[in-house]
Structures are given as structure tokens and as C-alpha cells.
Write a protein that holds these residues in place. Structure first.
Motif, PDB file in Angstrom:
ATOM      1  N   LYS A 180       0.829  -0.966   0.034  1.00  0.00           N
ATOM      2  CA  LYS A 180       0.098  -0.209   0.107  1.00  0.00           C
ATOM      3  C   LYS A 180       0.906   1.310  -0.034  1.00  0.00           C
ATOM      4  CE  LYS A 180      -4.064  -1.999   2.131  1.00  0.00           C
ATOM      5  NZ  LYS A 180      -5.050  -1.874   3.340  1.00  0.00           N
ATOM      6  N   ARG A 181       1.955   1.198   0.861  1.00  0.00           N
ATOM      7  CA  ARG A 181       2.900   2.404   0.723  1.00  0.00           C
ATOM      8  C   ARG A 181       3.460   2.504  -0.606  1.00  0.00           C
ATOM      9  NH1 ARG A 181       4.374   7.516   1.666  1.00  0.00           N
ATOM     10  NH2 ARG A 181       6.435   7.768   1.927  1.00  0.00           N
ATOM     11  N   CYS A 183       2.153   1.620  -3.398  1.00  0.00           N
ATOM     12  CA  CYS A 183       0.893   2.215  -4.382  1.00  0.00           C
ATOM     13  C   CYS A 183       0.999   3.709  -4.100  1.00  0.00           C
ATOM     14  CB  CYS A 183      -0.281   1.243  -4.025  1.00  0.00           C
ATOM     15  SG  CYS A 183      -0.230  -0.397  -4.733  1.00  0.00           S
ATOM     16  N   GLN A 184       0.667   4.132  -3.014  1.00  0.00           N
ATOM     17  CA  GLN A 184       0.785   5.581  -2.499  1.00  0.00           C
ATOM     18  C   GLN A 184       1.750   6.378  -3.087  1.00  0.00           C
ATOM     19  OE1 GLN A 184       1.454   6.642   1.547  1.00  0.00           O
ATOM     20  NE2 GLN A 184       0.076   8.007   1.683  1.00  0.00           N
ATOM     21  N   GLY A 187       0.876   6.564  -6.920  1.00  0.00           N
ATOM     22  CA  GLY A 187       0.109   7.612  -7.157  1.00  0.00           C
ATOM     23  C   GLY A 187       0.462   9.058  -7.132  1.00  0.00           C
ATOM     24  N   ILE A 188       1.014   9.357  -6.391  1.00  0.00           N
ATOM     25  CA  ILE A 188       1.770  10.452  -6.363  1.00  0.00           C
ATOM     26  C   ILE A 188       2.478  10.878  -7.557  1.00  0.00           C
ATOM     27  CG2 ILE A 188       3.510  12.185  -5.137  1.00  0.00           C
ATOM     28  CD1 ILE A 188       2.875  10.616  -2.549  1.00  0.00           C
ATOM     29  N   SER A 264       4.943  -2.329  -6.886  1.00  0.00           N
ATOM     30  CA  SER A 264       3.429  -1.656  -7.287  1.00  0.00           C
ATOM     31  C   SER A 264       3.728  -1.792  -8.874  1.00  0.00           C
ATOM     32  CB  SER A 264       3.141  -0.195  -6.875  1.00  0.00           C
ATOM     33  OG  SER A 264       4.227   0.570  -7.234  1.00  0.00           O
ATOM     34  N   THR A 416      -4.903   0.891  -5.681  1.00  0.00           N
ATOM     35  CA  THR A 416      -4.408   2.227  -6.773  1.00  0.00           C
ATOM     36  C   THR A 416      -5.601   3.113  -6.953  1.00  0.00           C
ATOM     37  OG1 THR A 416      -4.157   0.581  -8.455  1.00  0.00           O
ATOM     38  CG2 THR A 416      -2.101   1.140  -7.326  1.00  0.00           C
ATOM     39  N   ASP A 418      -6.901   5.582  -6.077  1.00  0.00           N
ATOM     40  CA  ASP A 418      -6.803   7.174  -5.664  1.00  0.00           C
ATOM     41  C   ASP A 418      -6.091   7.619  -7.067  1.00  0.00           C
ATOM     42  OD1 ASP A 418      -4.270   5.852  -5.318  1.00  0.00           O
ATOM     43  OD2 ASP A 418      -3.829   7.775  -3.789  1.00  0.00           O
TER      44      ASP A 418
END
Length: 449
Positions: A180-181, A183-184, A187-188, A264, A416, A418
Motif C-alpha cells: 500500500k505504501r 502504491c501510495q 499514485g503521487i 507496485s 491504486t 486514488d
């Protein structure tokens, strides 16, 4: 994290027959005459040990209730470490990585006979490192010569990958949180790329924006970034990223962060000038519709083939609606008429490897039911190369949309979600124009690729 690796080893031991399992680290690969590529540990080795230095061996021994984990590592040498950095060393391998015993790597071959003698079974990788395999089987052959003395070589041989793939395909809580980190961060990077792109920009420049956002947050690149504008997007693994972006059309960006060895993998396709136009919009909507259908299908108990089939049917409907193909969906699939435009599967497992371990079919023709805890990418696409068999108005269009999905009991969690992908959301995110114009231009003469 030490407890995570200990629990993994316990699960691995529970799958083993009595015997010994042997793993070797990844090789250090030479890039130029005296410079190496950055080292990246073998994922199976890391999964069981957490150890990320090269030139090491791990041995897992099981005899009845006895379990033994032995590491062979490069000793700490202060003179060498001036050049290469601090090494774990033998004593720290026990303290920091939970090994029951540890020895210098140079002693592995000398001690190999002791591990193999009278072991019932041998687990190792096959077809991965021929020199390593030869050294082990030479020792097996020597032991076989001593059977009249009551000394036996292993009788059974197993590919360790078969055991580890079944363990690795189901993610633990800690691995999911790490993903999740990753993927975060990814995303940025995607949102920044969408706000940077503009006509005339180099693909390599947009790639640099994307990778900068990942690296400045401590991530590594999970794989070589694909930044494909125009017709380059019809090449699935385009990676030269060496063209200038045209004045209209789309950019396909496929990339991902790696955090603590967990990957990711995301793809977004977005308009160069911030506005979707025809015919790109129609193609995009069909790919997005196919992805929605696949994600709605994805849940525990559904097979990988069912997820793929749900998206494929939608894409075939789209090819008919776009005027590319004629006939019923059933006919198009049975005759594989879709393959020039959608030639890959719906997605792949994701984890320590981008294309992670795990079987997709349990036997020939029988697709594997998915389980909660698996992570799979959902990435339909349509690709129209510049070719005579493609309607002229679609030539040079490539669209792929990819998300990372955690399978749950009743559906899936899109890790993902977001990252903008609805056309109106992408346009809204890009509405402020490109920030690239506000940067100082690269002025070094001849600096372009």
C-alpha cells in the motif's frame, strides 16, 4: 520484521519433507568494464531470510521435529568495506537475521557434504544457476558412491520454487501494508506526471518527473518505466522513451515503486493536452469499461480465467462498436480475431516480483480459483498499430489501464484507486496546465537523446 521472516520459515518447514533446502543469493552482474549493476536480492532468498547482501547461501534442514536455519555470508572486512560499505558479517547473521548458525561463504562447499549426507530430500532451484547446480550434484554423485558404507545421498528432488510460490502468492498483513505504501508513492508520481506533460516534451523528461517523485520518497523503481506517446503506446514493453511527445493524442505511462522489495505496477493513459478527444476517447472508454467489469468479477473463488474472460468479452464488444471487427462476441473469441488488438492476459500476480510467483492454472485447461490475500493486476488494453489491417482513424492509438487489486472474501480492494482514471477526473486534475513550462530549460547543447 525479523519475526515476519521467522514465521515464513516456519510455514516453509511445514511444507517440506524431511531433508534439506538450499538457496543462493542473486548474482552480481557486470554493467561495464569494472562497474556492476545495482544489486537486487533474489526474491525467494529475501522472502525467507530478509538478507539483502550478495554472495551468500541459506540452508534449511528438517529432521523430524528438528529445524535448522544456516546462513553463509561474506565476512566483515574493514579494508574492503572502505570501498563497498559495511557488511553484515558472520556473527551479525545470527543476531540480526535469526540464523541458528552462520559461517563464511567460502566454507559453503566444504560443509555441503554434511548437509546432504543421509538427507531424505533436496529442495533447490533448477535451471537458474548452472554452476551452482553442478557443484551440488557433483556432491550428490560422490555420496551415491558411498551407499555400500551406509552413507546415502538424497533420494527425492524438489523445485523449491513450487513450494515457495504457494506461500508467496498469499500476502501477509505486513506485505500488504508495504505494498500500500508503494502504491501510495506510485499514485503521487502519476498525478505529478499528469500535471507535467505537455506537447513537445521528451518522453524521457516525463519519465524523469515520474521517477523523481518515487525516488525522493525513498522508493526504488520496480521495473523500467514505460513512457510511450502516440504510436509507441502500441508496443507493450516500449522502454526507450526517446521520442518527443506530439501535439495531441495520448501518453501511456506504465511504472511503479518498489518499497522494501515489494512492488507496485500501474498504468494510466492520459491526453497530452489535458482533454480527451475522439477517437481516443471512445477507445479509452471501452478499455475502462472492460477494467470495471473485470474488477467487479474479481473475488475469492472466481478463477483467473473467469476474470480474464469477463474483460475479454467487453473488449470484443468494443472492437465491434469501434468498427474494427464484425461478428458475434463468441465468434470473435473462438476464432481469436481480437488478438491483433489485445494480445496479453488480464493481469498478473504482484508482490516481491513485479510478475510475482504463483500458478494461474492448476492443471492443463483448469484455471486456478483465486483466494483472499492474493494481489493481482487488472490491466486490459487495446492496441492499434500503424498497419494496413487497422482502420485508418484508429492507427497509432494504444490504451492500457492497470490497477493493483487485493482479492478479498467478497470482492477486491483496489490499492491504486486514488490515481485518476475516469476521463473527467483526469481532465480535472490536468486543468491547471503543465508545470513543466515553469522549469528552467535544459540548455546543454546536444543533451537530447
Amino acid at each position: 520484521m525479523k519475526d515476519v521472516y521467522k514465521k515464513r520459515r516456519e510455514r516453509f518447514f511445514s511444507r517440506m519433507e524431511d531433508g534439506v533446502a538450499i538457496l543462493k543469493t542473486a548474482k552480481v552482474c557486470r554493467k561495464t568494464r569494472d562497474i556492476d549493476f545495482p544489486f537486487r536480492q533474489d526474491s525467494d532468498f529475501f522472502y525467507l531470510t530478509g538478507f539483502d547482501e550478495p554472495n551468500a547461501f541459506a540452508v534449511f534442514e528438517k529432521k523430524g521435529k528438528r529445524r535448522r536455519f544456516v546462513l553463509f555470508v561474506t565476512p566483515s572486512e574493514p579494508e574492503e568495506e572502505v570501498w563497498t560499505g559495511k557488511k553484515c558479517g558472520v556473527q551479525e547473521a545470527i543476531k540480526d537475521f535469526g540464523a541458528d548458525e552462520a559461517y563464511p561463504s567460502s566454507e559453503f562447499l566444504d560443509r555441503l557434504k554434511d548437509f546432504l549426507t543421509n538427507a531424505n530430500a533436496l529442495y533447490m532451484k533448477f535451471g537458474n544457476d548452472h554452476d551452482f547446480e553442478r557443484a551440488i550434484f557433483e556432491q550428490v554423485a560422490k555420496l551415491r558412491e558411498q551407499e555400500r558404507k551406509g552413507i546415502f545421498a538424497p533420494k527425492k528432488f524438489f523445485d523449491i520454487t513450487d513450494v515457495l510460490s504457494d506461500l508467496r502468492v498469499i500476502k501477509e498483513r505486513e506485505e500488504i501494508e508495504t505494498m500500500k505504501r508503494a502504491c501510495q508513492i506510485t499514485g503521487i508520481a502519476f498525478r505529478s506526471a499528469m500535471q507535467a506533460v505537455r506537447p513537445g516534451m521528451g518522453e524521457w523528461e516525463l519519465q524523469a518527473v515520474f521517477e523523481f517523485e518515487i525516488k525522493r520518497r525513498g522508493g526504488k523503481m520496480a521495473f523500467d518505466t514505460v513512457c510511450a506517446s502516440g504510436a509507441n503506446a502500441t508496443v507493450l514493453h516500449y522502454s526507450s522513451n526517446s521520442c518527443r511527445i506530439g501535439k495531441d493524442g495520448l501518453v501511456l505511462l506504465d511504472g511503479g515503486a518498489e518499497v522494501s522489495y515489494v512492488a507496485s505496477d500501474v498504468t494510466r493513459t492520459f491526453p497530452v493536452d489535458g482533454r480527451f478527444k475522439e477517437p481516443w476517447l471512445s477507445v479509452y472508454k471501452w478499455v475502462l469499461r472492460a477494467q470495471r467489469v473485470a474488477i467487479e468479477t474479481l473475488k475469492e473463488g472466481v478463477t483467473y480465467a473467469q476474470v480474464h474472460g469477463s474483460a475479454l468479452e467487453c473488449l470484443c464488444e468494443g472492437l465491434v462498436a469501434l468498427g474494427v471487427l464484425k461478428g458475434s462476441t463468441k465468434e470473435i473469441i473462438e476464432e481469436k480475431k481480437f488478438e491483433p488488438y489485445f494480445m496479453h492476459r488480464i493481469g498478473h500476480y504482484l508482490g516481491l516480483d513485479v510478475h510475482d510467483e504463483g500458478a494461474y492454472f492448476v492443471k492443463e485447461g483448469q484455471s486456478r480459483p483465486l483466494k483472499a490475500g492474493m494481489v493481482i493486476t487488472i490491466e486490459p488494453g487495446l492496441y492499434f498499430p500503424v498497419a494496413d489491417f487497422v482502420p485508418e482513424y484508429l492507427r497509432g492509438i494504444g490504451v492500457r489501464i492497470e490497477d493493483d487489486c487485493l482479492v478479498t472474501k467478497n470482492g477486491c480492494e483496489v490499492l491504486t484507486d486514488d490515481i485518476p482514471k475516469e476521463p473527467e477526473d483526469i481532465e480535472r486534475w490536468m486543468a491547471g496546465g503543465s508545470f513543466w513550462d515553469r522549469l528552467l530549460p535544459a540548455s546543454l547543447e546536444g543533451s537530447e537523446i
